[in-house]
Design a protein around this motif. Structure first.
Motif, PDB file in Angstrom:
ATOM      1  N   ALA A  26       8.058  -7.329  16.027  1.00  0.00           N
ATOM      2  CA  ALA A  26       9.486  -7.438  16.382  1.00  0.00           C
ATOM      3  C   ALA A  26      10.206  -6.105  15.621  1.00  0.00           C
ATOM      4  O   ALA A  26      11.020  -5.320  15.864  1.00  0.00           O
ATOM      5  CB  ALA A  26       9.987  -8.454  16.506  1.00  0.00           C
ATOM      6  N   ALA A  27      10.031  -6.454  14.216  1.00  0.00           N
ATOM      7  CA  ALA A  27      10.651  -5.470  13.172  1.00  0.00           C
ATOM      8  C   ALA A  27      10.323  -3.784  13.573  1.00  0.00           C
ATOM      9  O   ALA A  27      11.175  -3.092  13.221  1.00  0.00           O
ATOM     10  CB  ALA A  27      10.174  -5.775  11.903  1.00  0.00           C
TER      11      ALA A  27
ATOM     12  N   GLU B 268       3.499 -13.509  23.181  1.00  0.00           N
ATOM     13  CA  GLU B 268       2.986 -12.246  22.387  1.00  0.00           C
ATOM     14  C   GLU B 268       3.611 -10.855  23.143  1.00  0.00           C
ATOM     15  O   GLU B 268       3.210  -9.846  22.875  1.00  0.00           O
ATOM     16  CB  GLU B 268       1.604 -12.356  22.105  1.00  0.00           C
ATOM     17  CG  GLU B 268       0.826 -12.046  23.451  1.00  0.00           C
ATOM     18  CD  GLU B 268       0.353 -13.302  24.027  1.00  0.00           C
ATOM     19  OE1 GLU B 268      -0.535 -13.386  24.474  1.00  0.00           O
ATOM     20  OE2 GLU B 268       1.275 -14.073  24.075  1.00  0.00           O
TER      21      GLU B 268
ATOM     22  N   ASP C 169       3.122 -16.407  13.684  1.00  0.00           N
ATOM     23  CA  ASP C 169       4.689 -16.187  13.634  1.00  0.00           C
ATOM     24  C   ASP C 169       4.952 -14.979  12.781  1.00  0.00           C
ATOM     25  O   ASP C 169       5.883 -14.120  13.313  1.00  0.00           O
ATOM     26  CB  ASP C 169       5.455 -17.506  13.136  1.00  0.00           C
ATOM     27  CG  ASP C 169       5.459 -18.591  14.009  1.00  0.00           C
ATOM     28  OD1 ASP C 169       5.300 -18.507  15.401  1.00  0.00           O
ATOM     29  OD2 ASP C 169       5.808 -19.750  13.724  1.00  0.00           O
ATOM     30  N   ASP C 170       4.333 -14.924  11.694  1.00  0.00           N
ATOM     31  CA  ASP C 170       4.456 -13.619  10.931  1.00  0.00           C
ATOM     32  C   ASP C 170       4.001 -12.232  11.647  1.00  0.00           C
ATOM     33  O   ASP C 170       4.843 -11.343  11.513  1.00  0.00           O
ATOM     34  CB  ASP C 170       3.610 -13.738   9.648  1.00  0.00           C
ATOM     35  CG  ASP C 170       3.897 -14.907   8.831  1.00  0.00           C
ATOM     36  OD1 ASP C 170       5.139 -15.091   8.755  1.00  0.00           O
ATOM     37  OD2 ASP C 170       3.219 -15.148   7.825  1.00  0.00           O
TER      38      ASP C 170
ATOM     39  N   GLU D  64      11.739  -2.771  16.849  1.00  0.00           N
ATOM     40  CA  GLU D  64      13.075  -2.467  16.717  1.00  0.00           C
ATOM     41  C   GLU D  64      13.264  -1.094  16.216  1.00  0.00           C
ATOM     42  O   GLU D  64      14.289  -0.462  16.211  1.00  0.00           O
ATOM     43  CB  GLU D  64      13.889  -3.574  15.636  1.00  0.00           C
ATOM     44  CG  GLU D  64      15.279  -3.672  16.018  1.00  0.00           C
ATOM     45  CD  GLU D  64      15.734  -5.072  15.291  1.00  0.00           C
ATOM     46  OE1 GLU D  64      16.812  -5.419  15.828  1.00  0.00           O
ATOM     47  OE2 GLU D  64      14.940  -5.578  14.363  1.00  0.00           O
TER      48      GLU D  64
ATOM     49  N   ASP E 205      16.036 -14.100  20.671  1.00  0.00           N
ATOM     50  CA  ASP E 205      15.153 -14.959  20.425  1.00  0.00           C
ATOM     51  C   ASP E 205      15.243 -15.268  18.965  1.00  0.00           C
ATOM     52  O   ASP E 205      15.521 -14.567  18.158  1.00  0.00           O
ATOM     53  CB  ASP E 205      14.024 -13.953  20.783  1.00  0.00           C
ATOM     54  CG  ASP E 205      12.725 -14.662  20.014  1.00  0.00           C
ATOM     55  OD1 ASP E 205      12.274 -15.762  20.585  1.00  0.00           O
ATOM     56  OD2 ASP E 205      12.046 -14.359  19.123  1.00  0.00           O
TER      57      ASP E 205
ATOM     58  N   PHE F   9       6.309  -8.144  24.626  1.00  0.00           N
ATOM     59  CA  PHE F   9       7.584  -7.488  24.405  1.00  0.00           C
ATOM     60  C   PHE F   9       7.767  -6.575  25.314  1.00  0.00           C
ATOM     61  O   PHE F   9       6.926  -6.035  25.963  1.00  0.00           O
ATOM     62  CB  PHE F   9       7.555  -6.996  22.857  1.00  0.00           C
ATOM     63  CG  PHE F   9       7.288  -8.062  21.858  1.00  0.00           C
ATOM     64  CD1 PHE F   9       8.497  -8.331  21.263  1.00  0.00           C
ATOM     65  CD2 PHE F   9       6.022  -8.254  21.453  1.00  0.00           C
ATOM     66  CE1 PHE F   9       8.250  -9.287  20.059  1.00  0.00           C
ATOM     67  CE2 PHE F   9       6.064  -9.229  20.517  1.00  0.00           C
ATOM     68  CZ  PHE F   9       7.212  -9.647  19.832  1.00  0.00           C
TER      69      PHE F   9
ATOM     70  N   ARG G 105      11.876  -9.274  23.227  1.00  0.00           N
ATOM     71  CA  ARG G 105      10.747 -10.077  23.236  1.00  0.00           C
ATOM     72  C   ARG G 105      10.836 -10.999  24.886  1.00  0.00           C
ATOM     73  O   ARG G 105      11.661 -11.563  25.134  1.00  0.00           O
ATOM     74  CB  ARG G 105      10.851 -11.148  22.420  1.00  0.00           C
ATOM     75  CG  ARG G 105       9.857 -12.252  22.214  1.00  0.00           C
ATOM     76  CD  ARG G 105       9.720 -13.190  21.323  1.00  0.00           C
ATOM     77  NE  ARG G 105       8.278 -13.893  21.469  1.00  0.00           N
ATOM     78  CZ  ARG G 105       8.138 -15.142  20.631  1.00  0.00           C
ATOM     79  NH1 ARG G 105       9.125 -15.661  19.924  1.00  0.00           N
ATOM     80  NH2 ARG G 105       7.056 -15.776  20.904  1.00  0.00           N
TER      81      ARG G 105
ATOM     82  N   THR H 181      12.158 -13.960  16.411  1.00  0.00           N
ATOM     83  CA  THR H 181      12.150 -12.290  15.890  1.00  0.00           C
ATOM     84  C   THR H 181      13.413 -11.843  15.935  1.00  0.00           C
ATOM     85  O   THR H 181      13.629 -10.604  15.253  1.00  0.00           O
ATOM     86  CB  THR H 181      11.414 -11.739  17.209  1.00  0.00           C
ATOM     87  OG1 THR H 181      12.307 -11.849  18.425  1.00  0.00           O
ATOM     88  CG2 THR H 181      10.088 -12.214  17.353  1.00  0.00           C
TER      89      THR H 181
ATOM     90  N   LEU I  79       4.452 -11.751  15.043  1.00  0.00           N
ATOM     91  CA  LEU I  79       5.482 -11.798  15.934  1.00  0.00           C
ATOM     92  C   LEU I  79       6.494 -11.305  15.328  1.00  0.00           C
ATOM     93  O   LEU I  79       7.207 -10.057  15.770  1.00  0.00           O
ATOM     94  CB  LEU I  79       5.993 -12.899  16.754  1.00  0.00           C
ATOM     95  CG  LEU I  79       4.807 -13.550  17.726  1.00  0.00           C
ATOM     96  CD1 LEU I  79       5.056 -14.821  18.109  1.00  0.00           C
ATOM     97  CD2 LEU I  79       4.357 -12.623  18.837  1.00  0.00           C
ATOM     98  N   ARG I  80       6.900 -11.494  14.161  1.00  0.00           N
ATOM     99  CA  ARG I  80       8.123 -10.943  13.311  1.00  0.00           C
ATOM    100  C   ARG I  80       7.976  -9.548  12.791  1.00  0.00           C
ATOM    101  O   ARG I  80       8.654  -8.721  12.889  1.00  0.00           O
ATOM    102  CB  ARG I  80       8.373 -11.810  12.134  1.00  0.00           C
ATOM    103  CG  ARG I  80       8.861 -13.250  12.267  1.00  0.00           C
ATOM    104  CD  ARG I  80       9.349 -13.968  11.148  1.00  0.00           C
ATOM    105  NE  ARG I  80       9.704 -15.366  11.270  1.00  0.00           N
ATOM    106  CZ  ARG I  80       8.873 -16.209  11.093  1.00  0.00           C
ATOM    107  NH1 ARG I  80       7.703 -15.927  10.339  1.00  0.00           N
ATOM    108  NH2 ARG I  80       9.126 -17.449  11.143  1.00  0.00           N
TER     109      ARG I  80
END
Length: 407
Positions: free
Chosen positions: A288-289, A306, A281-282, A292, A236, A308, A302, A239, A284-285
């Motif tokens: 994701a971080a 929205e 978007d922030d 992870e 993706d 995951f 992802r 992310t 989602l990032r």
């Protein structure tokens, strides 16, 4: 993870450099059949790479392949005689000076198919350079410029690489290495191709060194194209997590018992509607971080929008529950700062004045709901995902920001 990604991107360049270092002294020992094959190989590899670059819309890789192939052809047809001849030195001098600069141009070209109208501008620029260099030999300036170029012949290391070429190659490497993106495969491949050609020009008198360099460069670009397209298909872009296609591919090859977790950002639509898609978007990032970082062997994907997914190799939900809870709590406790773009400093001087002052930026807290399901023996992927989705829906119904197990 960024360090691991960079190390992975360095793998093929390292193999290419090691291969040339090992093979270069052996080219003189190859039989005539092998020498014939390696002489033709750059044309075959370059043509194949151009076709694939056209199909997969990888314009920069296609243009670099064209530059490598055109350079090899020029060497084969114009530089097979001794460089003691002024005409040959003239071609060699300008080739070593302009080649790295053309490579830098390719590095920063926009992605355009090589055979498109915009993509044809680069080969036309190469042809124009050849015409200008040839045209210079017909002017009154030629004797003076030729004498200037030959003044670098003896000063060059080994007499084969003039000082302007050293400077040109150094600048090219520095520009390509500046601010490497998160997906650094293509820039690192370009840097390696530049280094390989610098070595080729330095060892220009060696037998078959141009064919070896061209073939290795094109093989590296070919491998980079495959990696790049794999990332486009399975990673993706926003992310950096593996996407839905990667998840389904992993599930198809996974057998036995494992844990599938569906996760969804709470009130994500409200974030977008209230603060805009940039903040969305922030978020989602951020999510994701944090996903992870999930321990216990969990791998994050992802799934879409929205939503995951976490995948655990464990056979029991009770084993993975602490790791899911830790991830949920880590996300809920993280404060996302909303930056006011209208109050950003206009200069670095203004920015220094603002440092140390109390920030007026607002913060947001993000929460997620999780639904976990253990795969039963013989259960299909579709059935497992449906149970995990039902558990996620239950978590939403029970107040959000919680983990629910599937029944």
């Amino acid at each position: 993870m960024p360090t691991l990604s960079l190390l992975r991107a360095l793998l093929f360049p390292a193999i290419a450099l090691t291969s040339v270092w090992w093979l270069a002294p052996l080219t003189g020992l190859w039989t005539e059949d092998y020498q014939t094959l390696i002489s033709v190989l750059p044309y075959l590899l370059g043509t194949l790479l151009l076709v694939l670059a056209q199909v997969f819309n990888q314009g920069r890789l296609g243009q670099m392949a064209l530059l490598v192939m055109a350079t090899y052809a020029l060497i084969q047809f114009e530089l097979q005689a001794s460089l003691e001849h002024s005409e040959r030195w003239w071609v060699f001098f300008w080739l070593t000076l302009l080649w790295p600069l053309n490579a830098v141009v390719v590095r920063f070209l926009p992605e355009r198919r090589p055979l498109s109208l915009a993509g044809m501008m680069f080969p036309l620029a190469l042809a124009l350079q050849l015409l200008l260099i040839y045209g210079l030999t017909l002017t009154s300036l030629y004797p003076a410029v030729l004498q200037w170029s030959e003044s670098f012949r003896a000063a060059g290391v080994g007499g084969l690489l003039p000082l302007p070429a050293w400077l040109s190659f150094s600048i090219a490497v520095a520009l390509c290495a500046n601010r490497l993106p998160r997906k650094a495969d293509i820039p690192l491949a370009f840097i390696t191709v530049i280094v390989l050609h610098a070595g080729m020009f330095y060892l220009f008198a060696s037998q078959q060194v141009s064919a070896l360099t061209a073939s290795t460069s094109l093989l590296l670009l070919f491998a980079t194209l495959l990696v790049s397209n794999h990332q486009l298909a399975f990673i993706d872009e926003l992310t950096g997590l593996p996407g839905r296609r990667a998840l389904m591919n992993d599930l198809k090859h996974r057998h036995g018992r494992y844990i599938l977790v569906m996760a969804d950002i709470d009130h994500f639509k409200k974030f977008n509607d209230t603060h805009g898609h940039d903040v969305g978007d922030d978020v989602l990032r951020l999510v994701a971080a944090q996903l992870e970082k999930t321990s216990g062997g969990g791998r994050a994907y992802r799934y879409g929008g929205e939503e995951f997914t976490l995948l655990f190799p464990s056979a029991e939900l009770v084993e993975t529950r602490p790791f899911i809870e830790a991830t949920r709590e880590r996300i809920a406790s993280y404060q996302l700062t909303l930056r006011d773009t209208n109050q950003r400093p206009a200069s670095s001087k203004d920015g220094k004045k603002q440092r140390g002052q109390k920030s007026k930026a607002r913060t947001l807290n993000v929460t997620m709901s999780f639904g976990a399901a253990r795969r039963e023996s013989g259960e299909s992927i579709e059935a497992l995902m449906k149970r995990a989705d039902n558990a996620l829906y239950k978590a939403k119904q029970n107040g959000r920001n919680r983990v629910e197990d599937a029944v």
